[in-house]
Design a protein around this motif. Sequence first.
Motif, short mmCIF file in Angstrom:
data_model
loop_
_atom_site.label_atom_id
_atom_site.label_comp_id
_atom_site.label_asym_id
_atom_site.label_seq_id
_atom_site.Cartn_x
_atom_site.Cartn_y
_atom_site.Cartn_z
N THR A 5 0.82 -1.21 0.00
CA THR A 5 0.00 0.00 0.00
C THR A 5 0.86 1.26 0.00
N GLU A 6 0.23 2.38 -0.32
CA GLU A 6 0.88 3.69 -0.31
C GLU A 6 -0.05 4.71 0.33
N GLY A 7 0.49 5.49 1.27
CA GLY A 7 -0.26 6.61 1.83
C GLY A 7 -1.28 6.27 2.88
N VAL A 8 -1.24 5.05 3.41
CA VAL A 8 -2.20 4.64 4.45
C VAL A 8 -1.46 3.95 5.59
N SER A 10 -2.00 0.85 6.90
CA SER A 10 -1.62 -0.53 6.62
C SER A 10 -0.48 -0.53 5.60
N GLN A 11 0.38 -1.52 5.71
CA GLN A 11 1.53 -1.58 4.80
C GLN A 11 1.33 -2.57 3.66
N GLY A 29 -1.03 -4.04 9.52
CA GLY A 29 -0.90 -2.68 9.99
C GLY A 29 -2.26 -2.00 9.91
N GLY A 30 -2.37 -0.83 10.47
CA GLY A 30 -3.63 -0.10 10.39
C GLY A 30 -4.59 -0.45 11.51
N LEU A 70 -7.22 -1.34 -1.49
CA LEU A 70 -7.66 -2.66 -1.94
C LEU A 70 -8.28 -2.55 -3.33
N ALA A 71 -9.10 -1.54 -3.56
CA ALA A 71 -9.70 -1.33 -4.88
C ALA A 71 -8.60 -1.13 -5.92
N ARG A 72 -7.57 -0.38 -5.61
CA ARG A 72 -6.46 -0.17 -6.55
C ARG A 72 -5.75 -1.49 -6.86
#
Length: 78
Positions: A5-8, A10-11, A29-30, A70-72
């Motif tokens: 991931t990016e920018g959130v 969670s990793q 994460g998250g 997740l959509a990405r």
Amino acid sequence: MRYMTEGVCSQVIDFDIEGNKLKNVSFFGGCEGNLKAIGILVEGMELEEAVAKLEGITCGGKSTSCPDQLARALKEFI
């Protein structure tokens, strides 16, 4: 599959795809409770439906969110 991931918060998002359905979604994460719930809610959902529901969701002042990530990931697969 594994998506970084990016920018959130969670990793990583791990997920499986069986046919055209989403399976075994796990965020690392998250916000643990919220992310477990997302995984349960999208279990067995068709990929396009999951993208339509999750894409564009933001978190706080961020332009993305864990569901949007997740959509990405799914869009990259599709």
